[in-house]
Design a protein around this motif. Structure first.
Motif, short mmCIF file in Angstrom:
data_model
loop_
_atom_site.label_atom_id
_atom_site.label_comp_id
_atom_site.label_asym_id
_atom_site.label_seq_id
_atom_site.Cartn_x
_atom_site.Cartn_y
_atom_site.Cartn_z
N ALA A 187 -17.26 25.43 19.46
CA ALA A 187 -16.81 24.05 19.59
C ALA A 187 -17.00 23.25 18.31
CB ALA A 187 -17.55 23.37 20.75
N LEU A 191 -14.11 21.58 16.09
CA LEU A 191 -14.09 20.12 16.00
C LEU A 191 -14.07 19.66 14.55
CD1 LEU A 191 -14.32 17.29 17.29
CD2 LEU A 191 -16.81 17.64 17.36
N GLN A 192 -14.91 20.27 13.73
CA GLN A 192 -14.96 19.89 12.32
C GLN A 192 -13.65 20.20 11.61
OE1 GLN A 192 -18.77 21.97 11.56
NE2 GLN A 192 -19.40 20.07 10.59
N ARG A 206 -10.70 16.27 22.19
CA ARG A 206 -11.76 15.77 21.33
C ARG A 206 -13.04 15.55 22.13
NH1 ARG A 206 -11.47 12.51 16.67
NH2 ARG A 206 -9.33 11.86 17.20
N LEU A 209 -14.62 18.92 23.13
CA LEU A 209 -15.25 19.57 21.99
C LEU A 209 -16.55 18.86 21.61
CD1 LEU A 209 -12.12 20.24 19.75
CD2 LEU A 209 -13.61 21.98 20.74
N GLN A 210 -16.54 17.55 21.61
CA GLN A 210 -17.74 16.80 21.26
C GLN A 210 -18.87 17.09 22.24
OE1 GLN A 210 -16.25 12.78 21.07
NE2 GLN A 210 -15.74 12.94 18.89
N LEU A 237 -18.10 13.00 15.00
CA LEU A 237 -18.54 14.14 15.82
C LEU A 237 -18.99 13.70 17.21
CD1 LEU A 237 -20.45 16.29 13.17
CD2 LEU A 237 -18.12 16.56 14.02
#
Length: 315
Positions: A187, A191-192, A206, A209-210, A237
């Motif tokens: 994840a 995400l990054q 988003r 993932l966070q 993040l």
């Protein structure tokens, strides 16, 4: 206005990120119990590509300050391979849809590491010429000099020459496949990568993932804690300043548990230098209230306990 000239403090902190986030010796140590300050294996001893990620440093407005950074979702450790041909084969198999979700994550991480390989080498040259406390302690623990780490990185750069720009650009689809396939710890790098891609992100994705990435950190994953510790634009993040403070403090203390008090002290010095530098761009972490600090302290304790359990440690 902050100077465009990078300060020694900035390079010192960046050097610590480079060697602590991505050093295969420390990644290996984060997965197995080890007494404090025990010499750790060199990066060449790590048998598989890792999924280490290094966050971008951004100001509160989202603009990158005039300080050298590694691209989002890139790794800077030399990831050892049997041969360049074998590396190419593994990545191509993943791109063709063959293999497990973990294979997808390893392939994406390899491409990400190659994308950041040149900049990582630059950081290592800086560390050699302007040694930081963290780099000096790293040398004592590993027995590897700055020049030896540079040599390993140069070997890795040569391996990366088998990948053309079009192949490296496909790391995003591999991160996606890895995450969709349920690969553990996928994840945060996904995400990054999305955050650094500049493309619109579905709000539902988003958020998911966070949440998953935060859970990875709170499960005591050292690499995730490292990424969050250097997330100066915490909202990117999906974390609060309380959470960042807790993750950062856990990251610092865990270094002491793994590698001794000197490494923890060196990392605290470099982190303080970096936070001071980021303050010049208005991106220093906000001060916490007394209630927020108590909340952060409690979360720090929970994360360290999770890390101990992950290592099979007690007490």
């Amino acid at each position: 206005m902050a100077s465009k000239q990078t300060s020694g403090a900035a390079w010192a902190a960046i050097a610590v990120v480079t060697v602590l986030v991505a050093g295969g010796w420390l990644m290996k140590r984060s997965e197995v119990p080890a007494p404090a300050a025990e010499p750790a294996p060199s990066p060449a001893a790590n048998p598989q590509p890792s999924s280490t990620t290094v966050p971008s440093f951004q100001t509160a407005s989202g603009a990158s300050p005039a300080v050298p950074t590694l691209p989002p979702a890139t790794t800077s450790a030399p990831l050892p391979l049997a041969s360049p041909a074998e590396a190419l084969r593994r990545v191509q198999l993943a791109l063709d849809g063959a293999g497990t979700s973990r294979d997808m994550l390893d392939a994406a991480s390899m491409l990400s590491a190659c994308q950041g390989a040149d900049m990582a080498a630059e950081h290592m040259y800086r560390e050699r010429d302007q040694p930081s406390p963290g780099g000096q302690q790293l040398q004592r623990i590993t027995g590897l000099s700055s020049q030896e780490r540079i040599r390993l990185q140069q070997d890795f750069q040569r391996h990366c020459q088998v990948f053309d720009a079009a192949t490296i650009a496909r790391q995003g689809e591999l991160f996606k496949r890895a995450y969709d396939g349920g690969a553990r710890d996928a994840a945060l790098p996904y995400l990054q990568w999305l955050a650094g891609s500049g493309r619109p992100i579905d709000p539902e994705l988003r958020g998911r993932l966070q949440r998953d990435a935060r859970q990875t950190a709170e499960d005591g994953d050292f690499i995730a804690l490292t990424s969050y510790s250097f997330a100066f634009n915490a909202s990117t993040l999906g974390i609060t300043e309380v959470q960042r403070q807790a993750y950062k403090e856990a990251w610092l203390r865990i270094q002491g548990l793994m590698s001794g008090a000197e490494m923890e002290r060196a990392s605290r010095i470099s982190m303080a230098d970096m936070e001071k530098l980021m303050g010049q761009w208005g991106a220093a972490p906000s001060a916490l209230s007394a209630d927020q600090q108590r909340e952060a302290d409690a979360l720090t304790a929970q994360v360290i306990d999770a890390w101990r359990k992950r290592q099979g440690k007690r007490g």
